[in-house]
Design a protein around this motif. Structure first.
Motif, short mmCIF file in Angstrom:
data_model
loop_
_atom_site.label_atom_id
_atom_site.label_comp_id
_atom_site.label_asym_id
_atom_site.label_seq_id
_atom_site.Cartn_x
_atom_site.Cartn_y
_atom_site.Cartn_z
N VAL A 1 0.87 -1.18 0.00
CA VAL A 1 0.00 0.00 0.00
C VAL A 1 0.90 1.23 0.00
O VAL A 1 1.74 1.36 0.89
CB VAL A 1 -0.89 0.03 1.27
CG1 VAL A 1 -1.87 1.18 1.21
CG2 VAL A 1 -1.63 -1.29 1.44
N PRO B 1 -5.93 -4.57 -7.23
CA PRO B 1 -6.16 -3.13 -7.08
C PRO B 1 -4.91 -2.36 -6.65
O PRO B 1 -4.05 -2.90 -5.96
CB PRO B 1 -7.22 -3.07 -5.97
CG PRO B 1 -7.04 -4.33 -5.19
CD PRO B 1 -6.61 -5.36 -6.20
N ARG C 1 -3.58 0.42 -4.20
CA ARG C 1 -3.99 0.94 -2.88
C ARG C 1 -3.00 2.01 -2.46
O ARG C 1 -1.79 1.78 -2.52
CB ARG C 1 -3.98 -0.20 -1.85
CG ARG C 1 -4.98 -1.29 -2.16
CD ARG C 1 -4.76 -2.49 -1.27
NE ARG C 1 -4.86 -2.14 0.14
CZ ARG C 1 -4.61 -3.01 1.13
NH1 ARG C 1 -4.23 -4.24 0.86
NH2 ARG C 1 -4.75 -2.64 2.39
N ARG D 1 -13.29 2.87 -8.15
CA ARG D 1 -12.46 3.10 -6.96
C ARG D 1 -13.33 3.29 -5.73
O ARG D 1 -14.46 3.75 -5.81
CB ARG D 1 -11.58 4.32 -7.14
CG ARG D 1 -12.30 5.63 -7.46
CD ARG D 1 -12.33 5.97 -8.92
NE ARG D 1 -11.09 5.68 -9.62
CZ ARG D 1 -9.94 6.36 -9.41
NH1 ARG D 1 -9.90 7.37 -8.59
NH2 ARG D 1 -8.86 6.03 -10.07
N TRP E 1 -8.68 2.64 -3.18
CA TRP E 1 -8.52 1.35 -3.87
C TRP E 1 -8.99 1.57 -5.30
O TRP E 1 -10.09 2.09 -5.51
CB TRP E 1 -9.41 0.28 -3.24
CG TRP E 1 -9.03 -0.14 -1.86
CD1 TRP E 1 -8.97 0.65 -0.74
CD2 TRP E 1 -8.69 -1.47 -1.42
NE1 TRP E 1 -8.62 -0.12 0.34
CE2 TRP E 1 -8.45 -1.41 -0.04
CE3 TRP E 1 -8.58 -2.70 -2.09
CZ2 TRP E 1 -8.09 -2.54 0.70
CZ3 TRP E 1 -8.23 -3.82 -1.35
CH2 TRP E 1 -7.98 -3.74 0.02
N ARG F 1 -11.22 -7.02 2.44
CA ARG F 1 -11.76 -5.70 2.08
C ARG F 1 -12.25 -4.99 3.33
O ARG F 1 -12.14 -5.52 4.44
CB ARG F 1 -12.90 -5.91 1.06
CG ARG F 1 -12.40 -6.52 -0.26
CD ARG F 1 -11.66 -5.50 -1.11
NE ARG F 1 -10.63 -6.06 -1.97
CZ ARG F 1 -10.80 -6.56 -3.19
NH1 ARG F 1 -12.00 -6.63 -3.71
NH2 ARG F 1 -9.77 -7.00 -3.89
#
Ligand code: FES
Ligand SMILES: [Fe+2]
Lengths: 174, 474
Positions: free
Chosen positions: A164, B198, B200, B330, B343, B69
């Protein structure tokens, strides 16, 4: 210069020169260090159960933070040089430290022209008036091509340690 | 210091007290973008009540596929169980709450807790507890399944969940906005498919800055994204230059809103999808009016309240090459006051060739992703909004932001009378009607009565997983 005469010091010098261009926000100068068939990727890390062997298995095959060729990198540079690329206006102040340089001679690329090199990096990024940098760390898997008396970057895969990004935007080159 | 027996009136109460009137005048209190009491309240009132996007069916094609998630700040496992049913379950062990799944994604038939080894099937049923004969002779495993979201449902491949058992059905929650979602997600018979994992990333900005922007903040394009116009990376039509394409804003569509730029009648653009793919668009079941907006489409972007946005667009990753169509979706996940995690997924029609999907992915990544040439600059401007929202000056001066663009008396446009679709449509992008829709919906949820407290089913060990079996994903 040939792949046989390239020394580890030559490789380290190349990385220092590259970092100098990027840390001084000379992105056009950095482009000159790339071959025109350069393949540059930053795949997305996905934390999975069976970690890390080989390192590629932790990374998406399709998902990338960046997936570039010379034309797309040149396009990014073109934008950065416009007055209105707000993410880099004023520019992020960066400091790149490149260490743990490892030769992987003969493993990848054309052995006549290419040297495969792994290295570790840390990039400290300062933005706005925050005294705390964003830090990006990871490993780079490069092919450096011998072109005349110089080295050029022909392929790079950047394996970020993070899955991330903590950086608002990825507006710098790694 | 506050007394211990009286809960102090919080700042959020003050703000909500005048926000109804503010909205009438096209204003929003600055502090809603960065205030602890607002944030805590919205986790409960928005993310505890609304349908929240979880993931796409194409991300879990096989039984056992899962991803972790969030709903608000709460972690959920999004999984396809052994029966093929889609589950959304709190990522937490029923024994004493340790995290059951500590990865991002994978495939598994069981989740085993690393603390005391309680083991669950991937439908959430508890199937293994160590030391049963000596320690748990009367434990009824059926009472200790993993906690499911209160409702889970799917629309056009988009899986949503809500924590509110009393929330309206998903179909009603999306309401008339489904007409516009169809144009993005049902172009072809096979629908859209997610490409890759995805992106992030964190932004020091409030999640509402992303949500409101995608409803139709057309006027930021010329300034925020000016670098793309200057360099020719974005086309004039795509960037909203007047004369090249029409701006259309649709607001008040059951709390959701969309903005479109379309070519004049009779001129085709079709987001620059290749001709062989455009041919398939008549097979998705779209009406003539919907197909017309797709064929003339340059960009469609919108927000499903609260935090799912999409942009159907085309972009160049190389200034010397052509644009490629892509659909980006997103979520703007709240991660604290003035802080969000974005995301982002790129999608293409399922029927498209691998080659096209790769091109679409690269076009999407090059424009709308953390490294995207559009999105990089959005992130920067939104951080400023949160910074202002958190200032003492905002509080002391009761600072309001301006959302008046295009309001009655301000704008020159009138709603389109014979608009074929739902909602209120404006033939202009000189307006912020979609943003006002977004904040009105937010205000309505924030001031709605909190869910009645009901007998705590979790404490009684009810089987939430078995509840979801009935409601499960369609
Ligand atoms: S907390 Fe999971 S087994 Fe005890
Ligand atoms: Fe934008």
């Amino acid at each position: 210069m040939s792949t046989l005469t390239v020394t580890t010091e030559d490789v380290a010098d190349f990385y220092s020169l590259e970092a100098e261009h990027l840390d001084r926000a000379d992105v056009t100068g950095w482009l000159d260090l790339l071959t025109e068939d350069v393949d540059y990727r930053v795949p997305i890390r996905v934390v999975r159960e069976k970690a890390g062997k080989p390192v590629e298995s932790d990374f998406s095959h399709r998902g990338h933070f960046m997936w570039e060729n010379y034309g797309t990198l040149r396009t990014r540079v073109l934008r950065l040089e416009s007055e209105f690329a707000w993410a880099e206006q004023p520019p992020t102040r960066t400091r790149r430290l490149v260490t743990n340089i490892r030769r992987r001679d003969g493993l990848g690329g054309d052995p006549e022209h290419d040297v495969r090199v792994l290295s570790n990096f840390a990039i400290y990024c300062y933005r706005g008036d925050s005294p705390e940098p964003f830090v990006l760390t990871g490993e780079r898997d490069d092919l450096l091509r011998v072109v005349g008396d110089d080295l050029r970057l022909a392929r790079r895969v950047v394996y970020l340690d993070t899955n991330v990004l903590g950086t608002h935007a990825l507006s710098i080159f790694l | 210091m506050t007394t211990h027996d009286e809960r102090p009136r919080e700042r959020v109460d003050d703000l909500l007290a005048h926000m109804g009137e503010d909205l009438e005048r096209g204003m929003v209190p600055a502090e809603v973008f960065n205030d602890k009491s607002v944030y805590r309240r919205e986790l409960r009132q928005i993310f505890g009540r609304c349908w929240v996007y979880i993931g796409h069916v194409s991300e879990i094609p096989n039984n056992g596929d899962y991803h972790v998630r969030r709903i608000g700040e709460d972690p959920f496992i999004f999984v396809r169980d052994e029966e093929g049913e889609i589950r959304v379950m709190l990522n937490s062990c029923r024994h004493r709450g340790s995290t059951v799944c500590r990865t991002d994604a994978g495939n598994t038939s069981h989740f085993r807790c690393p603390y005391h080894a309680w083991t669950y099937k991937n439908d959430g049923t508890l199937v293994g507890v160590p030391a049963r004969p000596s320690g748990y002779r009367q434990l009824d495993l059926g009472q200790w399944s993993m906690i499911s979201a209160a409702q889970v449902d799917t629309f056009r491949g988009l899986v949503f969940a809500t924590l509110d058992p009393d929330a309206p059905a998903l179909e009603d929650y999306l309401g008339k906005f489904r007409w516009y979602l169809d144009m993005q997600f049902a172009l072809t018979e096979g629908g859209m498919e997610v490409i890759g994992e995805p992106h992030r990333w964190y932004i020091d900005a409030d999640w509402k800055s992303g949500g409101e922007n995608f409803t139709g903040d057309s006027s930021h394009t010329q300034m925020t994204h000016r670098s793309l116009l200057e360099t020719g990376i974005a086309s004039e039509a795509g960037a909203g230059k007047t004369g090249k394409a029409h701006g259309l804003h649709v607001n008040d569509c059951d709390g959701h809103a969309i903005s479109m730029r379309v070519m004049p009648p009779g001129v085709e653009s079709c987001f620059n999808y290749p001709p062989e793919m455009q041919e398939l668009f008549t097979e998705g079941g779209l009406s003539e009016a919907q197909l017309d907006l797709v064929r003339r489409g340059v960009v469609h972007d919108g927000t499903v309240f609260p935090n799912l946005s999409f942009i159907h667009f085309s972009a160049k990753d190389d200034v010397e090459k052509e644009e490629t169509a892509f659909l980006s979706i997103r979520t703007w996940q709240p991660r604290g006051p003035g802080r969000m995690e974005v995301w982002n997924w790129t999608l293409a029609p399922a029927e498209a060739s691998q080659e096209f999907k790769e091109k679409a992915y690269r076009a999407g990544m090059a424009s709308f992703s953390p490294s995207g040439t559009f999105e990089q600059d959005d992130a920067i401007v939104w951080t400023g909004v949160a910074r202002t929202g958190g200032t003492l000056t905002a509080e002391l001066q009761d600072l309001r932001f301006n959302y008046q663009m295009g309001m009655p008396g301000m704008g020159s446009a009138e709603p389109i009378e014979d608009w074929p679709g739902p909602g209120v449509a404006w033939p202009s992008n000189s307006g912020e009607s979609g943003l006002r829709t977004f904040h009105r919906k937010w205000f309505a949820h924030m001031t709605a009565l909190p869910r009645a407290s009901r007998p705590s089913s979790a404490a009684a060990g009810s089987t939430s997983a078995s509840t979801s079996a009935g409601e499960g994903a369609s």
